[in-house]
Design a protein around this motif. Structure first.
Motif, PDB file in Angstrom:
ATOM      1  N   GLN A   1      12.953   8.754   1.546  1.00  0.00           N
ATOM      2  CA  GLN A   1      13.497   7.550   2.174  1.00  0.00           C
ATOM      3  C   GLN A   1      14.869   7.851   2.777  1.00  0.00           C
ATOM      4  O   GLN A   1      15.502   8.861   2.461  1.00  0.00           O
ATOM      5  CB  GLN A   1      13.663   6.455   1.124  1.00  0.00           C
TER       6      GLN A   1
ATOM      7  N   THR B   1      17.265   2.524   2.771  1.00  0.00           N
ATOM      8  CA  THR B   1      16.014   2.071   2.170  1.00  0.00           C
ATOM      9  C   THR B   1      16.130   2.068   0.656  1.00  0.00           C
ATOM     10  O   THR B   1      15.664   1.141  -0.018  1.00  0.00           O
ATOM     11  CB  THR B   1      14.851   2.981   2.606  1.00  0.00           C
TER      12      THR B   1
ATOM     13  N   LEU C   1      17.588  -2.050   8.085  1.00  0.00           N
ATOM     14  CA  LEU C   1      16.251  -1.548   7.768  1.00  0.00           C
ATOM     15  C   LEU C   1      15.174  -2.345   8.485  1.00  0.00           C
ATOM     16  O   LEU C   1      14.226  -1.771   9.037  1.00  0.00           O
ATOM     17  CB  LEU C   1      16.035  -1.595   6.254  1.00  0.00           C
TER      18      LEU C   1
ATOM     19  N   TYR D   1      11.537   4.439   6.015  1.00  0.00           N
ATOM     20  CA  TYR D   1      11.818   3.003   5.936  1.00  0.00           C
ATOM     21  C   TYR D   1      10.915   2.276   4.935  1.00  0.00           C
ATOM     22  O   TYR D   1      10.933   1.058   4.864  1.00  0.00           O
ATOM     23  CB  TYR D   1      11.635   2.354   7.310  1.00  0.00           C
TER      24      TYR D   1
ATOM     25  N   VAL E   1      10.090   0.959   1.525  1.00  0.00           N
ATOM     26  CA  VAL E   1      10.758   0.660   0.254  1.00  0.00           C
ATOM     27  C   VAL E   1       9.863   0.961  -0.946  1.00  0.00           C
ATOM     28  O   VAL E   1      10.359   1.075  -2.089  1.00  0.00           O
ATOM     29  CB  VAL E   1      11.220  -0.822   0.195  1.00  0.00           C
TER      30      VAL E   1
END
Length: 541
Positions: A137, A141, A161, A252, A254
């Motif tokens: 990430q 993020t 984000l 991006y 999560v």
């Protein structure tokens, strides 16, 4: 990547002296800036070596590396300098790198024992702080996913984000649509012509009332103005699709956790029992560290693909930068590893906009300074003025444009091969406070995994060019400190009165002298002359 006409160079204080019969070039700026710009294309040889060429004689804003070897270094023997490549994994078996690797002589390969008691097992050529992980990430993020920092930080990261995710999705869809359109047009034209391949002339000769075919010809003609063949176009588009897919799937996302397989807590600086002694690149696309390494020290004059800037170098590979944002912990421990194991220079061709544990890295940089180790860092590729508090690039050597926390960090922006208003790479960050110097960084030819070679561009390529110059200075003048080497590189470079385009914005040019702290382009030839003068006490820094 292009060309020019020229300049050569002056010292910051217009010093004129002779060292061993070689004097600093002292062409006045007025003379330099009135020379006509070269307009011819670079030859293939120049493209592959432009960063080593000389601005006055070659009309290309390189670092005068070849001139330094032919006129200053000649057959002199220097001291070996260990340069740590703090980066992605390196191809340790590459034909142009395998003979210049650092070897930990105190460690026995493959016995799974920490023979030298340095805290790292089987670290023969360096260390791998990433284990088998690679995709990661971005830090923003992680901030959103893990709730790091205060509420203001989380909200700012979340806003960015969401914006970046939407942009990546849109770009991926556009690339996919264009890829399909080009592929369909290519198939239909081949069928129409009854050929497996065709030329621009074949396309121009198609005369038909078929509107669909007219559209196909238009698409393909436009694509062939960008690349030499449609297969290259499709390959480039496919790379774009992959790039944006990786952003969406990893950078991006999560819900993605690339660190899970490593087994440590990346937010605990005391959790150090992780990683392994093999800093080899893990996947074919993991090429960044190999490219950077070749710029510094690919074996010179061996008849293979590229020459590094420095001879007398041993490259220490420290795998700490994934396909995504690096963790502060890995960078801090990587810097300390390099220092503790004999590196004199650390190249850091990485950076990020958020750094939740920046203090760990600041402390490591100070530790390097205390042990006389130079840290060379890429300025970043966001086309931004880093002096604007809204455009941070970590790590750096000051906080909020304040005084430097250490005297051993040199931050590097990227030049193109075209001297004149377009000599600053459009992607390069800049800043009179936060960027120290500029060096060749656009379309640089260097090593790639699997004994390959390729052109790549970025401030990631400019930083190792400067690390190579620093290694030359330390090799032939080992009495000089890291802080002195930094000052020599900054003060001995070439400058210009020209206005240059920064950030790709032609409407807001800036004076070259105003976009970095030194106002200079790095020059190995002048740096070595100045280094000798400092070493002999003729100049005090």
């Amino acid at each position: 990547m292009n060309v020019n006409k020229s300049l050569l160079a002056i010292m910051a204080s217009a010093l004129l002296f002779s060292c061993g019969g070689t004097a600093l070039v002292s062409t006045p700026i007025e003379n330099i800036d009135t020379l006509p710009l070269k307009t011819s294309e670079l030859t293939e040889a120049e493209k592959k070596n432009w960063g080593h060429l000389d601005l006055l004689t070659d009309t290309i804003p390189g670092m005068s590396v070849d001139k330094a070897y032919s006129e200053i270094i000649k057959n002199r023997k220097g001291k070996t300098v260990v340069v740590a490549v703090l980066d992605a994994g390196m191809d340790l078996a590459h034909e142009d790198l395998k003979n210049v690797l650092w070897v930990n002589e105190k460690e026995i390969p493959g016995n799974n024992i920490d023979d030298d008691n340095n805290g790292y097992v089987d670290d023969i050529h360096g260390y791998n702080f990433l284990g088998d992980s690679y995709n990661e990430q971005l830090e923003k993020t992680r901030i959103v996913a893990l709730g790091l920092g205060d509420e203001e930080l989380q909200q700012r990261a979340k806003k960015e984000l969401e914006k970046d995710t939407e942009k990546a999705l849109s770009n991926k869809q556009r690339y996919e649509q264009l890829y399909q359109a080009v592929k369909n047009a290519d198939t239909e034209v081949k069928t129409f012509l009854g050929k497996d391949s065709y030329t621009k002339e074949d396309l121009a000769a198609i005369d038909t009332e078929n509107e669909n075919m007219i559209g196909n010809v238009g698409i393909l003609t436009q694509m062939l103005s960008i690349k030499d063949s449609i297969s290259e176009v499709l390959e480039e588009l496919n790379r774009g699709i992959t790039y944006f897919a990786e952003q969406l799937n990893y950078h991006y996302n999560v819900d993605f956790n690339g660190r899970e397989i490593v087994g440590d807590d990346p937010y605990d600086i005391n959790d150090t029992n992780y990683g392994d002694g093999n800093p080899q690149n893990r996947v074919e696309d993991e090429s960044h560290g190999t490219h950077v390494a070749g710029i510094i020290a690919a074996q010179r004059n061996n008849g293979l693909g590229a020459n590094g800037v420095a001879n007398n170098v041993k490259l220490m590979s420290i795998r700490a930068v994934p396909n995504g944002d690096e963790y502060d912990k890995d960078i801090a421990l990587g810097i300390r590893y390099a220092v503790d194991n004999g590196a004199r220079i650390i190249n850091g061709s990485f950076g990020k906009a958020y750094s939740p544990n920046a203090e760990w890295v600041y402390d490591a940089i100070k530790y390097a300074a205390e042990h006389d180790v130079l840290f060379v860092h890429a300025a970043g590729n966001s086309s931004q003025d880093l002096d604007d508090p809204n455009n941070p690039n970590f790590p750096n050597d000051q906080i909020n444009n304040g005084p430097e926390i250490a005297d051993n960090v040199i931050t590097v922006g990227a030049l193109t091969s075209k001297y004149g208003s377009e000599m600053i790479a459009s992607f390069s960050n800049y800043g009179a406070i936060n960027v120290d110097v500029f060096a060749p960084g656009s379309a640089i030819y260097s090593t790639m995994p699997g004994n390959e070679y390729e052109f790549q561009g970025g401030t990631s390529m400019a930083a190792p060019a400067v690390a190579g110059v620093a290694a030359l200075i330390m090799s032939y003048y080992p009495d000089l400190s890291a802080a002195q080497v930094k000052k020599i590189i900054m003060q001995s470079g070439l400058t210009s009165n020209l206005q240059v385009i920064v950030g790709g914005d032609a409407d807001k040019p800036k004076h070259f002298k105003d976009i970095s702290k030194s106002g200079k382009m790095v020059n190995a030839y002048n740096a070595l002359i100045m280094a000798e003068a400092v070493s002999k006490g003729k100049i005090k820094l």
